[in-house]
Structures are given as C-alpha cells and as structure tokens.
Design a protein around this motif. Sequence first.
Motif, mmCIF file in Angstrom:
data_model
loop_
_atom_site.group_PDB
_atom_site.id
_atom_site.type_symbol
_atom_site.label_atom_id
_atom_site.label_comp_id
_atom_site.label_asym_id
_atom_site.label_seq_id
_atom_site.Cartn_x
_atom_site.Cartn_y
_atom_site.Cartn_z
ATOM 1 N N VAL A 184 3.832 -3.752 10.953
ATOM 2 C CA VAL A 184 3.874 -2.900 9.754
ATOM 3 C C VAL A 184 4.842 -1.744 9.972
ATOM 4 N N GLY A 185 4.776 -1.104 11.134
ATOM 5 C CA GLY A 185 5.698 -0.015 11.413
ATOM 6 C C GLY A 185 7.144 -0.467 11.456
ATOM 7 N N LEU A 186 7.381 -1.631 12.065
ATOM 8 C CA LEU A 186 8.753 -2.154 12.120
ATOM 9 C C LEU A 186 9.260 -2.491 10.725
ATOM 10 N N ALA A 187 8.390 -3.031 9.877
ATOM 11 C CA ALA A 187 8.780 -3.316 8.499
ATOM 12 C C ALA A 187 9.104 -2.027 7.752
ATOM 13 N N ALA A 188 8.331 -0.968 8.010
ATOM 14 C CA ALA A 188 8.594 0.319 7.363
ATOM 15 C C ALA A 188 9.934 0.890 7.810
ATOM 16 N N VAL A 189 10.235 0.758 9.101
ATOM 17 C CA VAL A 189 11.530 1.202 9.610
ATOM 18 C C VAL A 189 12.655 0.447 8.922
ATOM 19 N N LEU A 190 12.513 -0.869 8.841
ATOM 20 C CA LEU A 190 13.547 -1.703 8.237
ATOM 21 C C LEU A 190 13.789 -1.322 6.781
ATOM 22 N N VAL A 191 12.713 -1.202 6.003
ATOM 23 C CA VAL A 191 12.861 -0.881 4.575
ATOM 24 C C VAL A 191 13.449 0.516 4.410
ATOM 25 N N ALA A 192 13.004 1.467 5.226
ATOM 26 C CA ALA A 192 13.565 2.813 5.132
ATOM 27 C C ALA A 192 15.059 2.812 5.461
ATOM 28 N N ASP B 136 16.203 10.843 2.433
ATOM 29 C CA ASP B 136 14.842 11.047 2.921
ATOM 30 C C ASP B 136 14.822 11.090 4.441
ATOM 31 N N THR B 137 13.881 11.859 4.968
ATOM 32 C CA THR B 137 13.614 11.887 6.399
ATOM 33 C C THR B 137 12.228 11.290 6.606
ATOM 34 N N VAL B 138 12.137 10.307 7.490
ATOM 35 C CA VAL B 138 10.951 9.460 7.576
ATOM 36 C C VAL B 138 10.400 9.465 8.997
ATOM 37 N N ILE B 139 9.076 9.554 9.088
ATOM 38 C CA ILE B 139 8.375 9.324 10.345
ATOM 39 C C ILE B 139 7.502 8.093 10.163
ATOM 40 N N VAL B 140 7.542 7.183 11.126
ATOM 41 C CA VAL B 140 6.699 5.991 11.103
ATOM 42 C C VAL B 140 5.783 6.045 12.319
ATOM 43 N N GLN B 141 4.492 6.089 12.060
ATOM 44 C CA GLN B 141 3.495 6.114 13.133
ATOM 45 C C GLN B 141 3.112 4.685 13.487
ATOM 46 N N GLY B 142 3.607 4.219 14.624
ATOM 47 C CA GLY B 142 3.291 2.871 15.074
ATOM 48 C C GLY B 142 4.465 1.936 14.893
ATOM 49 N N ALA B 143 4.726 1.114 15.911
ATOM 50 C CA ALA B 143 5.853 0.179 15.860
ATOM 51 C C ALA B 143 5.383 -1.250 16.053
ATOM 52 N N GLY B 144 4.196 -1.555 15.514
ATOM 53 C CA GLY B 144 3.798 -2.942 15.360
ATOM 54 C C GLY B 144 4.516 -3.510 14.153
ATOM 55 N N ILE C 169 11.250 -14.857 8.375
ATOM 56 C CA ILE C 169 10.251 -14.535 7.349
ATOM 57 C C ILE C 169 8.886 -14.323 7.999
ATOM 58 N N ALA C 170 8.534 -15.210 8.911
ATOM 59 C CA ALA C 170 7.229 -15.119 9.571
ATOM 60 C C ALA C 170 7.130 -13.895 10.478
ATOM 61 N N ALA C 171 8.254 -13.404 10.966
ATOM 62 C CA ALA C 171 8.237 -12.302 11.928
ATOM 63 C C ALA C 171 7.556 -11.057 11.378
ATOM 64 N N LEU C 172 7.717 -10.811 10.081
ATOM 65 C CA LEU C 172 7.091 -9.640 9.474
ATOM 66 C C LEU C 172 5.961 -10.042 8.529
ATOM 67 N N GLY C 173 5.564 -11.321 8.590
ATOM 68 C CA GLY C 173 4.359 -11.835 7.961
ATOM 69 C C GLY C 173 3.889 -11.115 6.727
ATOM 70 N N CYS C 174 2.677 -10.535 6.801
ATOM 71 C CA CYS C 174 2.156 -9.744 5.684
ATOM 72 C C CYS C 174 2.584 -8.291 5.798
ATOM 73 N N ALA C 175 3.246 -7.923 6.905
ATOM 74 C CA ALA C 175 3.628 -6.530 7.118
ATOM 75 C C ALA C 175 4.670 -6.066 6.113
ATOM 76 N N LEU C 176 5.678 -6.885 5.875
ATOM 77 C CA LEU C 176 6.726 -6.491 4.935
ATOM 78 C C LEU C 176 6.185 -6.392 3.504
ATOM 79 N N PRO C 177 5.388 -7.359 3.015
ATOM 80 C CA PRO C 177 4.764 -7.163 1.709
ATOM 81 C C PRO C 177 3.886 -5.914 1.651
ATOM 82 N N THR C 178 3.166 -5.623 2.733
ATOM 83 C CA THR C 178 2.323 -4.430 2.776
ATOM 84 C C THR C 178 3.146 -3.166 2.626
#
Length: 361
Positions: free
Chosen positions: A187-195, A177-185, A153-162
């Motif tokens: 927030v970016g990792l959370a976006a990849v996961l959710v996508a 959908d085809t997705v591009i994520v700019q940045g793999a900090g 849970i802590a690993a994606l902290g506020c990134a996953l809620p964001t």
Amino acid sequence: MKYGKAAVMVEENRVETWEVPVVAPEPGGALVRVVLGGVCGSDVHIVSGEAGKMPFPIILGHEGIGRIEQLGAGVDTDYAGTPVKPGDLVYWAPIALCHRCHSCTVLDQTPCDNSTFFEHAEKPNWGSYADYAWLPNGMAFYRLPDHANPDAIAALGCALPTVLRGFEQGGPVGQGDTVIVQGAGPVGLAAVLVAAVSGARKIVVLDHSQHRLDVAMSLGATAAISLKETSGDERRRQIADVLGPRGASVVVEAAGALPAFPEGVDLTGNHGRYIVLGLWGAIGTQPIAPRDLTIKNMRITGATFAKPKHYYQSLHLAVHLQDRYPLASLISHRLAIGDAVKALELVKSGAAIKPVIDPTL
C-alpha cells in the motif's frame, strides 16, 4: 465432479490445503483458472483474528489474476464492455455488488450493503489461493490488454486500488504537494508511485526495512527515513529538513500499525490531509489531541473497499507504467497453494515485498 486445490482457513491460525469442487459459472458469472493469487497484509490479519471474527471455513485470497476457463450464460464482455472469451486473462474486484441497495445506488459507495465477502469453502468460491476462482454475477472483472505483464499488475494487488480509493476520498495528490508515506509495504509503495506520477514535489517514506525503503526510492520517493534508526523527534527533524517549515500537505498511513496514527496526525502540516489506509486490520485505539486538528485546519479521511472502477484504473495504470518502473520485480516470492502458511509468515515478518500464490507450483 472436477476438483482443485485451495488454501482454506479452517479456524484462526489454522490453514489447510483442501480439494474443493470446481463448479460451472452461473449466468452472468465466470470460472477462471488462477494464474496469480496475491498475498496481502489483510490476509495476515484475517488469519490471526486481528481483523475480527470470520466465518469458517473460507478460501483465502482476495487478489487475483486468472485465465477464463468458462463464461456464464449471457457473458461476452468484461465489466468495461471489452469482448472476452475463454483463454483471456482477467483481473477482478473481489466484492460482488448487488446494485439494489442504498450504498450501491444512492451513495455510490462500497462496500455494498448486501455484499458477501467470504463463502463456505465447499461452495462456489472466489478466493484466489486456489486452482480456480468462481466469479459470481456482479463481481466485476476486466480483461488484461494483450501487452500487459501479469506480474506488474499482481505486484500491487489490491494496494493500488486501495490507494486510488484513498485519494478519491481524501483528495488527489497534485503538482507541488509534499507527501509523507508511513510504511513501504504494497500500500505504501502504491502511494509513493501514485504520488510520483501525479507530480508531487517531495515524497518522504518511512519504514523499518531498508530494503523496502530502497524499493520506495525506485518508485519515486525522494527521501527515505528508517523507523528502526530514528526516534519520533529525530524523524520530525529530518522531515522538516526535507520538506521545509510548511511540512507535509498530504500524509498517507500505510503502516497498518496503531502507533502510526498519532504520529501521522503530528506530521500532517497546516491545512494538510491525513489519509488512513493501512489500519483496517489493526483493531484498537490511540490517543490524539483533537485541538491539533482545529489548529492545523487539517482533514482526516479513511478509505477501504475500493470500487470496481479503481480496479479498472489500477489495471491500466500498472500496464502504462510497467516498463517505466520496476513493478514486476516487486514480486519477491512465488509459492504453491500448499505453502500458503509460509507465504503469510513472509508477509507478517516483513521479509517479503510481495509474495504470490502460483497454482502451477
């Protein structure tokens, strides 16, 4: 009077370790002993002054998991109605809502018009770079399920809620959908996961760090492109090879760097959506061609200040996925409260995926 340690930002670029009072909770609130305090890129922007002028002194940290030490009068459940007691682990949303303002009750939006984001370090405080966090009435917290791994849970902290907030604002990712994520900090990792779990057909992630790109692939990205090894034109060609002529239907900005914005507009395909999440702390401007927005029939949305429901959703999504994806391993460094400056430097340098403050160290 009981005291605990806390990492206090005294002024820009100056963080000290203080002994601060530990105060009993107010009615409707809770006192928790911090188990993990997540170190976020936003904290770096706050300490440097890039995010604007802050009140001083303040206890750092807005991501936290803690163990209930004491409940305030009238509290016997969390903010989802789950019974709680001292000893239970909880995860909290770092903004207390008043439920008596236009944003809260008419718009149903955050931030609340009357929110206090920081409190003086010597007053009851919810900063998570500390031994204890004092959660006021109105600051939503949620009990962790018994089988939850706090690290996941802590690993994606506020990134996953964001990210969940961003997809609510800009529209969800769906199958095909085809997705591009700019940045793999984070927030970016959370976006990849959710996508990935939402059924995206292709997910391309961009970052300077090969290690971060490798982690993104482990969370569901289908292609990774190094910013360090490519020019903008080369990236466009590689992305076209991966996504085809229609390009990206969704682009997520999670880089936190101003030059990402015009590139993100450029990379968004016709009828696509560009969701800006990472530029909260990067104050400045970048040129774009407004005509591109009309020709592409594209939509740009920004999002910040996730709602309590996004923290609840993130908690349960992380628990649901903790055995399917290597979430807990995203925590790359554990540091003591007194090492907060080192933790911030690790984030700023890009050397860490996710440092956390562990008050037991």
